[in-house]
Motif scaffolding. Structure first.
Motif, PDB file in Angstrom:
ATOM      1  N   ALA A 189       0.799  -1.324   0.062  1.00 54.37           N
ATOM      2  CA  ALA A 189      -0.032   0.052   0.140  1.00 54.37           C
ATOM      3  C   ALA A 189       1.016   1.233   0.074  1.00 54.37           C
ATOM      4  O   ALA A 189       0.461   2.231  -0.640  1.00 54.37           O
ATOM      5  CB  ALA A 189      -0.862  -0.019   1.204  1.00 54.37           C
ATOM      6  N   TRP A 245      -3.212   6.852   2.299  1.00 52.98           N
ATOM      7  CA  TRP A 245      -4.736   6.727   1.892  1.00 52.98           C
ATOM      8  C   TRP A 245      -5.036   5.291   1.477  1.00 52.98           C
ATOM      9  O   TRP A 245      -6.137   4.935   1.795  1.00 52.98           O
ATOM     10  CB  TRP A 245      -5.023   7.737   0.925  1.00 52.98           C
ATOM     11  CG  TRP A 245      -4.208   7.304  -0.419  1.00 52.98           C
ATOM     12  CD1 TRP A 245      -3.216   8.439  -0.749  1.00 52.98           C
ATOM     13  CD2 TRP A 245      -4.740   6.848  -1.437  1.00 52.98           C
ATOM     14  NE1 TRP A 245      -2.788   8.009  -1.942  1.00 52.98           N
ATOM     15  CE2 TRP A 245      -3.765   7.095  -2.383  1.00 52.98           C
ATOM     16  CE3 TRP A 245      -5.839   6.073  -1.703  1.00 52.98           C
ATOM     17  CZ2 TRP A 245      -3.950   6.447  -3.924  1.00 52.98           C
ATOM     18  CZ3 TRP A 245      -5.866   5.459  -3.074  1.00 52.98           C
ATOM     19  CH2 TRP A 245      -4.865   5.683  -4.175  1.00 52.98           C
ATOM     20  N   ARG A 246      -3.945   4.435   1.000  1.00 52.22           N
ATOM     21  CA  ARG A 246      -4.306   3.157   0.554  1.00 52.22           C
ATOM     22  C   ARG A 246      -4.548   2.326   1.566  1.00 52.22           C
ATOM     23  O   ARG A 246      -5.420   1.270   1.771  1.00 52.22           O
ATOM     24  CB  ARG A 246      -3.372   2.744  -0.445  1.00 52.22           C
ATOM     25  CG  ARG A 246      -3.212   3.353  -1.769  1.00 52.22           C
ATOM     26  CD  ARG A 246      -1.884   2.727  -2.492  1.00 52.22           C
ATOM     27  NE  ARG A 246      -1.751   3.570  -3.873  1.00 52.22           N
ATOM     28  CZ  ARG A 246      -0.678   3.488  -4.548  1.00 52.22           C
ATOM     29  NH1 ARG A 246       0.212   2.717  -4.045  1.00 52.22           N
ATOM     30  NH2 ARG A 246      -0.647   4.096  -5.590  1.00 52.22           N
ATOM     31  N   THR A 247      -3.567   2.505   2.700  1.00 48.89           N
ATOM     32  CA  THR A 247      -3.650   1.664   4.084  1.00 48.89           C
ATOM     33  C   THR A 247      -4.931   2.230   4.665  1.00 48.89           C
ATOM     34  O   THR A 247      -5.770   1.073   5.263  1.00 48.89           O
ATOM     35  CB  THR A 247      -2.593   1.928   4.855  1.00 48.89           C
ATOM     36  OG1 THR A 247      -1.165   1.953   4.022  1.00 48.89           O
ATOM     37  CG2 THR A 247      -2.526   1.169   6.150  1.00 48.89           C
ATOM     38  N   ALA A 258      -7.826   2.897   3.437  1.00 53.10           N
ATOM     39  CA  ALA A 258      -8.807   2.297   2.518  1.00 53.10           C
ATOM     40  C   ALA A 258      -8.983   0.914   2.986  1.00 53.10           C
ATOM     41  O   ALA A 258     -10.202   0.207   3.155  1.00 53.10           O
ATOM     42  CB  ALA A 258      -8.777   2.281   0.898  1.00 53.10           C
TER      43      ALA A 258
END
Length: 384
Positions: free
Chosen positions: A349, A353-355, A357
């Motif tokens: 990630a 922000w990916r983490t 999500a």
């Protein structure tokens, strides 16, 4: 780090409270039980409470045909003994003290996990050590089965001992690691994959010594060999204890088989049987694809971000589950100890922000896990 852990545990508490509102009356408690009853007495919590208060049966219970029935010998003693000791010291009852002990042990596990990931990443020159460690703690804390980190289950203690053993191993504090792996052998049936990690570490050190890249410090060889022997002994310690206490050499195997029903006790075979039962003729293909995906993640360079010992633990533990675990709904909970998978996902990630999500998806899955498995409508249910 502790703030991240606290947030994840607060979410799990909300999930438990929501599920308790829809819980019918059971033999563990009344309808809509209070929080302490719901997390302290449901499912395996009652088994551990029985062990803490009454111990183990002198003989294995059997039915009219002589088949061993489900009983307390299937559950390892370290956690109930620890809570029993706290009960004697504090005078507090099991129902509140056991979940509190799990919560505290989980916090300890996250502290060590945070340092383990940061140290190894920093040694290897990465700049994202802190964020990767926090991301790993967040994803472990939001694992679908992570609510057991604040319930009367052994996961908190087992996770703490696993990450502590790995931390001491990479720090080369072999003498201190010996009692940790011995305790692990009386906590969960996971000492054998830890023995694999120790042997791999031993092999890497021996390779480096022979190549002249380092020299063994005085006493290191003896301590490391002692640690390897202790880990191998810990893997069979509880089955031997059950055999001696029950006067049955196959006592532990028979107790574990009592939970399998008609499924085979042979290695790996039950996974294909369960896949066929759930999916049908294509079950074997689904199983192979899922195992390949999970093992691929465990073997990836991302899972090695915290060093070869951590990566080896993930691979060895997953292989061990495939060989010996009964493939029922509890496998989701077993995967909580496969924290290198969370490390790999956090490394993939990379950005916050990916983490975040992924964390939201896991939080939703946690709600589903508790409502599907922990909340029980009698007479039957899938174990969490």
């Amino acid at each position: 780090m502790l703030a991240v852990y606290a947030v994840t545990r607060a979410w799990s508490a909300v999930v438990f409270l929501l599920a308790a509102r829809g819980q019918p009356e059971t033999y563990w408690g009344p309808a809509q039980p209070d929080y302490a009853t719901f997390v302290g007495l449901f499912w395996d919590g009652s088994w551990y409470r029985w062990i803490a208060e009454y111990g183990y049966p002198a003989e294995l219970p059997v039915d009219a045909a002589g088949a061993v029935q489900q009983n307390a010998w299937a559950f390892f003693p370290a956690y109930p003994i620890l809570v029993r000791g706290l009960m004697l010291v504090t005078g507090a009852p099991w129902v509140g003290l056991a979940p509190a002990a799990s919560l505290a042990l989980g916090a300890g596990a996250m502290l060590v996990l945070d340092r383990l990931v940061q140290r190894e990443v920093e040694i290897r020159g990465a700049r994202l050590g802190r964020s990767l460690a926090l991301g790993t703690v967040l994803l472990v804390g939001l694992h679908p089965a992570a609510p057991v980190l604040q319930a009367a289950y052994t996961e908190s203690l087992a996770l703490f001992l696993v990450v502590l053993a790995l931390w001491l191993l990479v720090q080369r504090r072999y003498g201190w690691a010996i009692p940790v792996v011995v305790a692990l052998g009386f906590t969960r049936a996971v000492a054998l994959p830890m023995a694999v990690v120790v042997l791999v570490h031993l092999g890497m050190r021996w390779r480096d010594v022979r190549a002249g890249r380092e020299a063994l410090r005085r006493g290191d060889a003896a301590r490391l060999m002692s640690l390897a022997a202790a880990a191998l002994a810990a893997a069979i310690a509880w089955p031997l204890a059950v055999a001696v206490a029950t006067s049955r050499a196959d006592g532990y195997v028979q107790v574990q088989s009592a939970w399998r029903g008609t499924f085979s006790s042979a290695p790996v075979v039950p996974w294909f049987e369960m896949a066929s039962y759930l999916v049908g003729d294509a079950g074997w293909l689904v199983l192979v694809l899922v195992v390949a995906a999970v093992m691929g993640l465990a073997l990836s360079r991302h899972a090695g971000a915290a060093g070869p010992e951590v990566k080896t633990w993930g691979v060895a533990y997953l292989a061990y589950l495939l060989l010996v675990a009964f493939p029922q709904s509890s496998v989701v909970r077993f995967l909580l100890l496969a924290f290198p998978l969370a490390l790999a996902v956090a490394a993939i990630a990379r950005v916050w922000w990916r983490t975040a999500a992924i964390a939201v998806l896991l939080a939703a899955a946690q709600l589903g896990w508790v409502l599907w498995l922990w909340q029980l409508t009698e007479p039957t249910g899938w174990p969490p």
